[in-house]
Motif scaffolding. Structure first.
Motif, PDB file in Angstrom:
ATOM      1  N   GLY A 156      -3.732  15.485  -3.842  1.00  0.00           N
ATOM      2  CA  GLY A 156      -2.889  16.257  -2.914  1.00  0.00           C
ATOM      3  C   GLY A 156      -3.563  16.495  -1.565  1.00  0.00           C
ATOM      4  N   SER A 157      -4.776  15.973  -1.382  1.00  0.00           N
ATOM      5  CA  SER A 157      -5.490  16.216  -0.121  1.00  0.00           C
ATOM      6  C   SER A 157      -4.976  15.297   0.982  1.00  0.00           C
ATOM      7  CB  SER A 157      -6.985  15.957  -0.334  1.00  0.00           C
ATOM      8  OG  SER A 157      -7.617  15.757   0.916  1.00  0.00           O
ATOM      9  N   THR A 158      -4.837  15.855   2.203  1.00  0.00           N
ATOM     10  CA  THR A 158      -4.393  15.039   3.338  1.00  0.00           C
ATOM     11  C   THR A 158      -5.593  14.508   4.150  1.00  0.00           C
ATOM     12  OG1 THR A 158      -4.193  17.034   4.685  1.00  0.00           O
ATOM     13  CG2 THR A 158      -2.185  16.269   3.611  1.00  0.00           C
ATOM     14  N   ASP A 159      -6.811  14.697   3.617  1.00  0.00           N
ATOM     15  CA  ASP A 159      -8.020  14.390   4.411  1.00  0.00           C
ATOM     16  C   ASP A 159      -8.098  12.937   4.875  1.00  0.00           C
ATOM     17  OD1 ASP A 159      -8.652  16.966   4.068  1.00  0.00           O
ATOM     18  OD2 ASP A 159     -10.381  16.652   2.745  1.00  0.00           O
ATOM     19  N   LEU A 160      -7.791  11.981   3.955  1.00  0.00           N
ATOM     20  CA  LEU A 160      -7.923  10.561   4.316  1.00  0.00           C
ATOM     21  C   LEU A 160      -7.011  10.213   5.484  1.00  0.00           C
ATOM     22  CD1 LEU A 160      -7.987   8.463   0.990  1.00  0.00           C
ATOM     23  CD2 LEU A 160      -9.794   8.656   2.706  1.00  0.00           C
ATOM     24  N   VAL A 161      -5.771  10.693   5.396  1.00  0.00           N
ATOM     25  CA  VAL A 161      -4.792  10.380   6.441  1.00  0.00           C
ATOM     26  C   VAL A 161      -5.089  11.189   7.707  1.00  0.00           C
ATOM     27  CG1 VAL A 161      -2.341  10.510   7.052  1.00  0.00           C
ATOM     28  CG2 VAL A 161      -3.016   9.680   4.796  1.00  0.00           C
ATOM     29  N   SER A 162      -5.468  12.454   7.529  1.00  0.00           N
ATOM     30  CA  SER A 162      -5.730  13.310   8.705  1.00  0.00           C
ATOM     31  C   SER A 162      -6.877  12.768   9.544  1.00  0.00           C
ATOM     32  CB  SER A 162      -6.106  14.734   8.299  1.00  0.00           C
ATOM     33  OG  SER A 162      -5.135  15.255   7.478  1.00  0.00           O
ATOM     34  N   ALA A 163      -7.843  12.093   8.890  1.00  0.00           N
ATOM     35  CA  ALA A 163      -9.014  11.588   9.630  1.00  0.00           C
ATOM     36  C   ALA A 163      -8.582  10.672  10.769  1.00  0.00           C
ATOM     37  CB  ALA A 163      -9.949  10.837   8.683  1.00  0.00           C
ATOM     38  N   ILE A 164      -7.475   9.973  10.580  1.00  0.00           N
ATOM     39  CA  ILE A 164      -6.982   9.065  11.615  1.00  0.00           C
ATOM     40  C   ILE A 164      -6.521   9.832  12.850  1.00  0.00           C
ATOM     41  CG2 ILE A 164      -4.979   7.590  12.115  1.00  0.00           C
ATOM     42  CD1 ILE A 164      -5.339   6.341   9.447  1.00  0.00           C
ATOM     43  N   TYR A 165      -5.985  11.014  12.631  1.00  0.00           N
ATOM     44  CA  TYR A 165      -5.377  11.766  13.727  1.00  0.00           C
ATOM     45  C   TYR A 165      -6.400  12.478  14.604  1.00  0.00           C
ATOM     46  CZ  TYR A 165      -0.934  10.911  11.437  1.00  0.00           C
ATOM     47  OH  TYR A 165       0.165  10.296  10.908  1.00  0.00           O
ATOM     48  N   GLN A 166      -7.660  12.556  14.097  1.00  0.00           N
ATOM     49  CA  GLN A 166      -8.633  13.359  14.845  1.00  0.00           C
ATOM     50  C   GLN A 166      -9.130  12.646  16.098  1.00  0.00           C
ATOM     51  OE1 GLN A 166     -10.958  14.661  11.480  1.00  0.00           O
ATOM     52  NE2 GLN A 166      -9.060  15.799  11.180  1.00  0.00           N
ATOM     53  N   ASP A 167      -8.964  13.302  17.229  1.00  0.00           N
ATOM     54  CA  ASP A 167      -9.478  12.790  18.506  1.00  0.00           C
ATOM     55  C   ASP A 167      -9.102  11.316  18.694  1.00  0.00           C
ATOM     56  OD1 ASP A 167     -10.757  13.106  20.892  1.00  0.00           O
ATOM     57  OD2 ASP A 167     -12.721  12.522  20.125  1.00  0.00           O
ATOM     58  N   ASN A 168      -7.848  10.998  18.456  1.00  0.00           N
ATOM     59  CA  ASN A 168      -7.376   9.615  18.516  1.00  0.00           C
ATOM     60  C   ASN A 168      -6.689   9.382  19.872  1.00  0.00           C
ATOM     61  OD1 ASN A 168      -5.557   7.364  18.308  1.00  0.00           O
ATOM     62  ND2 ASN A 168      -5.821   7.417  16.097  1.00  0.00           N
ATOM     63  N   VAL A 169      -7.315   8.527  20.685  1.00  0.00           N
ATOM     64  CA  VAL A 169      -6.844   8.377  22.068  1.00  0.00           C
ATOM     65  C   VAL A 169      -5.396   7.874  22.115  1.00  0.00           C
ATOM     66  CG1 VAL A 169      -7.821   6.039  22.310  1.00  0.00           C
ATOM     67  CG2 VAL A 169      -7.437   7.411  24.337  1.00  0.00           C
ATOM     68  N   GLN A 170      -5.028   7.031  21.159  1.00  0.00           N
ATOM     69  CA  GLN A 170      -3.666   6.473  21.159  1.00  0.00           C
ATOM     70  C   GLN A 170      -2.634   7.506  20.685  1.00  0.00           C
ATOM     71  OE1 GLN A 170      -2.616   2.267  20.140  1.00  0.00           O
ATOM     72  NE2 GLN A 170      -1.986   3.200  18.232  1.00  0.00           N
ATOM     73  N   LEU A 171      -2.906   8.104  19.526  1.00  0.00           N
ATOM     74  CA  LEU A 171      -1.938   9.070  18.982  1.00  0.00           C
ATOM     75  C   LEU A 171      -1.807  10.282  19.898  1.00  0.00           C
ATOM     76  CD1 LEU A 171      -2.805   8.953  15.176  1.00  0.00           C
ATOM     77  CD2 LEU A 171      -1.010   7.743  16.399  1.00  0.00           C
ATOM     78  N   ASP A 172      -2.948  10.734  20.465  1.00  0.00           N
ATOM     79  CA  ASP A 172      -2.898  11.900  21.357  1.00  0.00           C
ATOM     80  C   ASP A 172      -2.025  11.605  22.574  1.00  0.00           C
ATOM     81  OD1 ASP A 172      -4.577  13.145  19.622  1.00  0.00           O
ATOM     82  OD2 ASP A 172      -6.357  13.048  20.896  1.00  0.00           O
ATOM     83  N   PHE A 173      -2.171  10.389  23.106  1.00  0.00           N
ATOM     84  CA  PHE A 173      -1.389  10.009  24.288  1.00  0.00           C
ATOM     85  C   PHE A 173       0.114  10.047  23.981  1.00  0.00           C
ATOM     86  CE2 PHE A 173       0.685   6.351  26.509  1.00  0.00           C
ATOM     87  CZ  PHE A 173       0.744   6.918  27.767  1.00  0.00           C
ATOM     88  N   PHE A 174       0.493   9.473  22.849  1.00  0.00           N
ATOM     89  CA  PHE A 174       1.935   9.424  22.541  1.00  0.00           C
ATOM     90  C   PHE A 174       2.475  10.812  22.194  1.00  0.00           C
ATOM     91  CE2 PHE A 174       0.960   4.940  22.454  1.00  0.00           C
ATOM     92  CZ  PHE A 174       2.027   4.447  23.182  1.00  0.00           C
ATOM     93  N   ASN A 175       1.642  11.644  21.589  1.00  0.00           N
ATOM     94  CA  ASN A 175       2.090  13.015  21.338  1.00  0.00           C
ATOM     95  C   ASN A 175       2.289  13.776  22.653  1.00  0.00           C
ATOM     96  OD1 ASN A 175       2.282  12.867  18.571  1.00  0.00           O
ATOM     97  ND2 ASN A 175       0.140  13.411  18.246  1.00  0.00           N
ATOM     98  N   ARG A 176       1.382  13.501  23.608  1.00  0.00           N
ATOM     99  CA  ARG A 176       1.536  14.166  24.918  1.00  0.00           C
ATOM    100  C   ARG A 176       2.793  13.657  25.634  1.00  0.00           C
ATOM    101  NH1 ARG A 176      -3.930  13.129  25.516  1.00  0.00           N
ATOM    102  NH2 ARG A 176      -3.490  11.636  27.175  1.00  0.00           N
ATOM    103  N   LEU A 177       3.109  12.362  25.455  1.00  0.00           N
ATOM    104  CA  LEU A 177       4.358  11.841  26.041  1.00  0.00           C
ATOM    105  C   LEU A 177       5.561  12.593  25.482  1.00  0.00           C
ATOM    106  CD1 LEU A 177       4.094   7.927  26.141  1.00  0.00           C
ATOM    107  CD2 LEU A 177       4.213   9.471  28.086  1.00  0.00           C
ATOM    108  N   CYS A 178       5.539  12.806  24.167  1.00  0.00           N
ATOM    109  CA  CYS A 178       6.643  13.567  23.529  1.00  0.00           C
ATOM    110  C   CYS A 178       6.698  14.969  24.113  1.00  0.00           C
ATOM    111  CB  CYS A 178       6.418  13.697  22.010  1.00  0.00           C
ATOM    112  SG  CYS A 178       6.621  12.165  21.125  1.00  0.00           S
ATOM    113  N   ALA A 179       5.529  15.599  24.201  1.00  0.00           N
ATOM    114  CA  ALA A 179       5.475  16.982  24.704  1.00  0.00           C
ATOM    115  C   ALA A 179       6.032  17.035  26.120  1.00  0.00           C
ATOM    116  CB  ALA A 179       4.033  17.494  24.667  1.00  0.00           C
TER     117      ALA A 179
END
Ligand SMILES: C[S@@+](CC[C@H](N)C(=O)[O-])C[C@H]1O[C@@H](n2cnc3c(N)ncnc32)[C@H](O)[C@@H]1O
Length: 389
Positions: A156-179
């Motif tokens: 039930g841990s989200t750690d493996l998947v969450s590791a991808i989201y940490q300080d990720n230049v690509q995902l952060d950029f697209f989230n900021r576009l949404c924001a």
């Protein structure tokens, strides 16, 4: 042709460090290449691929893999991937493995290579453990002997998947576009109607990867905002409440399945100024239906903001595609081959058919549409534009 509607790229929120992003792409390719060799190594070790010097037919390989119902599309996609990468070669209508497969046979060799990769490419280090975990259990999952969820979310841990989201230049950029897109529309609406409250609904909010940046961007408007955090999974609503509930009276939580009509689930049609769907619509059986439901939620002139993968990436096929949900789309739905995704042109068509107008695509400046891993679409529900009236 580049994908970005440059004149409409919203606000400084959406700036990208191009040098850092270029390095991320190089590193991501290195991780993906490792993943493909890992896949070949695991299939060879399980006796699925022919041993060196021998050949086998595609059907023979699939039979040895003993694919469980629901995983046929994944099995095909994996064999195609190995062929594209030259790890599996055609030999007179039969297939043989290349020499590159041998190096990653044992767990120790995998661990050493994974550790070296993480050292050499610290910016994508978080992608490696998920890849290794998925490939270690891939054969079990495809055979139906292990539930994919237990591999992606062990215990039930989200750690493996969450590791991808940490300080990720690509995902952060697209989230900021949404924001930026959500914030821009809310801002225009509230300026125009200073006595009104803006209604924003997020669909498939999940672990809130996009919610966080969006709520931060909207913080200065909190007293004139209602943000509805929804997901089909009740567990995600509990998580959302824990992460985003305290101190934010403007945020509500509710279950909503975007495959069903809003009115049948207690949501007033035509009530939202913004609907946000980040990395969720590809997971539905019919994108056309999900888009119609998003349209139904919106007031005329309201906007739908979609954040979606717009290229098939082998990394995703090696990891997230283990989840059965990845493959649940209907056979007659237009999707990119061997994936549940649409490309930029496909989303434009789908959005237009669902009744949206003024469809804009925002992505990494300077890249062609077919090079964009991800794209944010902003589309307006047909009707008078409320924000500019
Ligand atoms: C890949 S996650 C994305 C989560 C989040 N939006 C993000 O970008 O971090 C997909 C989410 O969509 C949700 N989901 C899948 N099918 C859905 C549906 N039919 N209706 C609503 N949510 C759905 C899942 O429960 C999951 O939380």
């Amino acid at each position: 042709m580049t994908v970005t509607d440059a004149e409409a790229t919203p606000s400084p929120l959406a700036e990208l460090d191009q040098e850092r992003y270029a390095q991320f792409r190089v590193s991501f390719d290195a991780v993906t290449d490792f993943g493909r060799r890992l896949l070949a190594g695991r299939l060879a070790a399980a006796g699925v691929l022919p041993v060196a010097g021998r050949t086998a037919g595609r059907e023979e390989i699939l039979a040895r893999l003993a694919v469980a119902p629901g995983y046929e599309r994944l099995a095909d996609a994996l064999l195609d991937m190995l062929a594209r990468a030259g790890l599996l070669r055609g030999d007179g209508g039969r297939l043989a493995v290349s020499d590159r497969v041998a190096g990653l046979a044992g767990d120790d060799a995998v661990d050493l290579s994974a550790a070296a990769l993480r050292r050499e490419h610290p910016e994508i280090a978080g992608y490696v453990p998920l890849l290794v975990a998925c490939q270690q259990r891939l054969v079990d999952v495809v055979r139906g002997d292990a539930p994919a969820n237990e591999v992606l979310f062990p215990g039930g841990s989200t750690d493996l998947v969450s590791a991808i989201y940490q300080d990720n230049v690509q995902l952060d950029f697209f989230n900021r576009l949404c924001a930026a897109a959500v914030h821009g529309h809310v801002q225009r609406f509230l300026r125009r109607y200073p006595r009104s409250v803006a209604q924003v609904m997020e669909v498939g909010a999940g672990t809130g990867g996009t919610t966080g940046p969006v709520l931060d961007a909207l913080a200065d408007r909190a007293e004139r905002l209602r943000y509805l955090y929804t997901d089909v999974g009740p567990g995600f609503l509990r998580l959302g409440r824990r992460c985003f509930g305290a101190g934010r009276p403007h945020v509500d939580f509710a279950r909503y399945n975007v495959e069903g009509a809003p009115g049948e689930q207690g949501f007033e049609p035509g009530s939202m100024h913004v609907v946000l769907a980040s990395n969720v619509l590809h997971a539905t059986m019919r994108i056309s239906v999900a888009l119609r439901h998003c349209h139904a939620l919106l007031r005329p002139g309201g906007i739908l903001v979609i954040n979606e993968m717009t290229s098939r990436l082998d990394y995703n096929t090696l990891t997230f595609a283990l989840a059965e949900g990845w493959w649940r789309h209907a056979d007659d739905e237009p999707r990119l081959p061997a994936s549940p995704l649409l490309d930029v042109a496909g989303w434009r068509v789908a959005l237009t058919r669902a009744g949206f107008v003024d469809v804009r695509a925002h992505a990494v400046p300077g890249l062609d549409a077919d090079e964009q891993a991800q794209t944010v679409f902003v589309a307006t529900a047909a009707g008078a534009c409320e924000a500019s009236r």
